[in-house]
Design a protein around this motif. Structure first.
Motif, PDB file in Angstrom:
ATOM      1  N   VAL A  56     -11.284  -9.523  -1.668  1.00  0.00           N
ATOM      2  CA  VAL A  56     -10.221  -8.300  -1.476  1.00  0.00           C
ATOM      3  C   VAL A  56      -9.872  -8.544  -0.054  1.00  0.00           C
ATOM      4  O   VAL A  56     -10.300  -8.242   0.911  1.00  0.00           O
ATOM      5  CB  VAL A  56     -11.092  -7.148  -1.525  1.00  0.00           C
ATOM      6  CG1 VAL A  56     -10.091  -5.825  -1.331  1.00  0.00           C
ATOM      7  CG2 VAL A  56     -11.585  -6.820  -3.000  1.00  0.00           C
ATOM      8  N   ASN A  57      -8.422  -8.830   0.115  1.00  0.00           N
ATOM      9  CA  ASN A  57      -7.872  -9.389   1.347  1.00  0.00           C
ATOM     10  C   ASN A  57      -7.189  -7.883   1.653  1.00  0.00           C
ATOM     11  O   ASN A  57      -5.978  -7.623   1.139  1.00  0.00           O
ATOM     12  CB  ASN A  57      -6.692 -10.350   1.005  1.00  0.00           C
ATOM     13  CG  ASN A  57      -6.250 -10.882   2.443  1.00  0.00           C
ATOM     14  OD1 ASN A  57      -5.876 -10.227   3.301  1.00  0.00           O
ATOM     15  ND2 ASN A  57      -6.208 -12.010   2.565  1.00  0.00           N
ATOM     16  N   GLU A  58      -7.605  -7.273   2.704  1.00  0.00           N
ATOM     17  CA  GLU A  58      -6.977  -6.103   3.149  1.00  0.00           C
ATOM     18  C   GLU A  58      -5.586  -6.087   3.863  1.00  0.00           C
ATOM     19  O   GLU A  58      -4.787  -5.463   3.487  1.00  0.00           O
ATOM     20  CB  GLU A  58      -7.916  -5.634   4.311  1.00  0.00           C
ATOM     21  CG  GLU A  58      -9.423  -5.111   4.023  1.00  0.00           C
ATOM     22  CD  GLU A  58     -10.203  -4.296   5.117  1.00  0.00           C
ATOM     23  OE1 GLU A  58      -9.663  -4.091   5.918  1.00  0.00           O
ATOM     24  OE2 GLU A  58     -11.503  -4.053   4.751  1.00  0.00           O
ATOM     25  N   VAL A  59      -5.411  -7.393   4.280  1.00  0.00           N
ATOM     26  CA  VAL A  59      -4.043  -7.626   5.149  1.00  0.00           C
ATOM     27  C   VAL A  59      -3.049  -7.844   3.833  1.00  0.00           C
ATOM     28  O   VAL A  59      -1.875  -7.325   3.889  1.00  0.00           O
ATOM     29  CB  VAL A  59      -4.070  -8.812   5.847  1.00  0.00           C
ATOM     30  CG1 VAL A  59      -2.647  -9.360   6.125  1.00  0.00           C
ATOM     31  CG2 VAL A  59      -5.011  -8.730   7.217  1.00  0.00           C
ATOM     32  N   ALA A  60      -3.385  -8.462   2.988  1.00  0.00           N
ATOM     33  CA  ALA A  60      -2.556  -8.689   1.625  1.00  0.00           C
ATOM     34  C   ALA A  60      -2.152  -7.396   1.049  1.00  0.00           C
ATOM     35  O   ALA A  60      -1.239  -7.188   0.554  1.00  0.00           O
ATOM     36  CB  ALA A  60      -3.126  -9.661   0.617  1.00  0.00           C
ATOM     37  N   LEU A  61      -3.231  -6.673   0.970  1.00  0.00           N
ATOM     38  CA  LEU A  61      -3.338  -5.196   0.248  1.00  0.00           C
ATOM     39  C   LEU A  61      -2.258  -4.190   1.007  1.00  0.00           C
ATOM     40  O   LEU A  61      -1.321  -3.748   0.394  1.00  0.00           O
ATOM     41  CB  LEU A  61      -4.597  -4.555  -0.117  1.00  0.00           C
ATOM     42  CG  LEU A  61      -5.444  -5.317  -1.217  1.00  0.00           C
ATOM     43  CD1 LEU A  61      -6.777  -4.497  -1.023  1.00  0.00           C
ATOM     44  CD2 LEU A  61      -4.804  -5.153  -2.393  1.00  0.00           C
ATOM     45  N   ALA A  62      -2.469  -4.334   2.430  1.00  0.00           N
ATOM     46  CA  ALA A  62      -1.412  -3.573   3.085  1.00  0.00           C
ATOM     47  C   ALA A  62      -0.028  -3.741   2.738  1.00  0.00           C
ATOM     48  O   ALA A  62       0.625  -2.983   3.050  1.00  0.00           O
ATOM     49  CB  ALA A  62      -1.981  -3.719   4.600  1.00  0.00           C
ATOM     50  N   GLN A  63       0.144  -5.006   2.909  1.00  0.00           N
ATOM     51  CA  GLN A  63       1.588  -5.670   2.840  1.00  0.00           C
ATOM     52  C   GLN A  63       2.028  -5.329   1.313  1.00  0.00           C
ATOM     53  O   GLN A  63       2.966  -4.878   1.168  1.00  0.00           O
ATOM     54  CB  GLN A  63       1.729  -7.326   3.071  1.00  0.00           C
ATOM     55  CG  GLN A  63       1.231  -7.549   4.299  1.00  0.00           C
ATOM     56  CD  GLN A  63       1.058  -9.188   4.496  1.00  0.00           C
ATOM     57  OE1 GLN A  63       1.114  -9.720   3.518  1.00  0.00           O
ATOM     58  NE2 GLN A  63       1.221  -9.544   5.838  1.00  0.00           N
ATOM     59  N   LYS A  64       1.114  -5.503   0.508  1.00  0.00           N
ATOM     60  CA  LYS A  64       1.657  -5.134  -0.960  1.00  0.00           C
ATOM     61  C   LYS A  64       2.014  -3.636  -1.038  1.00  0.00           C
ATOM     62  O   LYS A  64       2.940  -3.528  -1.916  1.00  0.00           O
ATOM     63  CB  LYS A  64       0.418  -5.400  -2.016  1.00  0.00           C
ATOM     64  CG  LYS A  64       0.739  -5.243  -3.413  1.00  0.00           C
ATOM     65  CD  LYS A  64      -0.700  -5.754  -4.223  1.00  0.00           C
ATOM     66  CE  LYS A  64      -0.415  -4.994  -5.418  1.00  0.00           C
ATOM     67  NZ  LYS A  64       0.629  -5.723  -6.247  1.00  0.00           N
ATOM     68  N   PHE A  65       1.082  -2.964  -0.751  1.00  0.00           N
ATOM     69  CA  PHE A  65       1.461  -1.315  -0.791  1.00  0.00           C
ATOM     70  C   PHE A  65       2.333  -0.725   0.225  1.00  0.00           C
ATOM     71  O   PHE A  65       2.840   0.308   0.309  1.00  0.00           O
ATOM     72  CB  PHE A  65       0.332  -0.609  -0.610  1.00  0.00           C
ATOM     73  CG  PHE A  65      -0.936  -0.974  -1.745  1.00  0.00           C
ATOM     74  CD1 PHE A  65      -0.266  -0.765  -3.215  1.00  0.00           C
ATOM     75  CD2 PHE A  65      -1.801  -1.311  -1.719  1.00  0.00           C
ATOM     76  CE1 PHE A  65      -1.109  -1.125  -4.309  1.00  0.00           C
ATOM     77  CE2 PHE A  65      -2.833  -1.581  -2.838  1.00  0.00           C
ATOM     78  CZ  PHE A  65      -2.358  -1.625  -3.950  1.00  0.00           C
ATOM     79  N   GLY A  66       2.727  -1.535   1.420  1.00  0.00           N
ATOM     80  CA  GLY A  66       3.491  -1.258   2.366  1.00  0.00           C
ATOM     81  C   GLY A  66       2.941   0.128   3.199  1.00  0.00           C
ATOM     82  O   GLY A  66       3.569   0.855   3.601  1.00  0.00           O
TER      83      GLY A  66
END
Length: 238
Positions: free
Chosen positions: A41-51
């Motif tokens: 679970v990549n927190e950076v990628a999730l933050a980018q994904k959800f804006g």
């Protein structure tokens, strides 16, 4: 995972905390298999994904760890919990005992109208899945037979044990016990038989059928997890 518009605007409309929304979306991704057991679970990628910023994502990840859906070792990224045959066996043994009793209690407590409504919803769920299969579009899961029976039992300790935080982990394992088409068909028939026993107010039979239903699901899942190659994702749903 499915793409989403930035959550900040949506959160303002719903007046819902961002962390709650991220938690919900990631939870659904785990349920649906978009985030497979053992995956990072990549927190950076999730933050980018959800804006959103990292803060709401970190909070959502901590909550998912708290309900045992994510694991994290020091200096290592969080991962979706890996499914193990031993844990599956323990969880399903617990379910056999508690859900069997819950089904017995619900048979005694539910009104005729409530049981009839449950049967109608079971049939409607079956029809949604049939139509989704024909159209090739995944049907959203809006009905949880086991949760409904447990919540109808009236025993708050049983309800808390099976519908509290542990519910999420149980649901992931349940989901992986029944994706194979034959098991889906069998599970529907077994749910129907349980409800028929409840309609006739045969609490002992309803309890026995529920326990047998969960035991068959456990045997199916246990065999799959034992036979699956190390590191391979398990099959899906209950």
């Amino acid at each position: 995972m499915t793409t989403h518009p930035p959550l900040s605007a949506v959160a303002d409309e719903r007046q819902e905390p961002l962390a709650d929304m991220v938690f919900g979306y990631v939870l659904d991704a785990i349920y649906d298999g978009e985030l497979a057991p053992g995956s990072v679970v990549n927190e950076v990628a999730l933050a980018q994904k959800f804006g959103v910023s990292r803060g709401p994502v970190r909070e959502a990840v901590r909550r998912l760890q708290g309900i045992q859906l994510l694991t994290r070792e020091p200096y290592v990224k969080a991962r979706v919990v890996s499914l193990s045959a031993e844990t599956a066996l323990e969880l399903f043994q617990m379910r056999m005992a508690l859900e069997g009793m819950a089904c017995s209690l619900a048979t005694r407590r539910m009104s005729d109208a409530d049981i009839a409504q449950l049967l109608t919803e079971l049939q409607e769920e079956r029809e949604r899945e049939r139509q989704a299969k024909q159209s090739g579009i995944k049907a959203p899961r809006v009905f949880d037979f086991h949760e409904r029976v447990v919540k109808a039992c009236g025993n708050q300790r049983i309800i808390h044990a099976l519908c509290g935080d542990l519910y999420h982990l149980l649901r992931v394992y349940r989901r992986h016990s029944g994706t194979v088409l034959e098991r889906k068909h069998d599970a529907y028939n077994e749910h129907w038989q349980i409800l028929r026993a409840m309609q006739t107010r045969d609490a002992d039979l309803a309890e026995s059928l529920m326990r047998s239903h969960i035991e068959r699901a456990a045997q199916h899942l246990f065999k799959h997890l034992i036979d699956a190659p190390a590191g391979a994702p398990a099959a899906q749903r209950a």
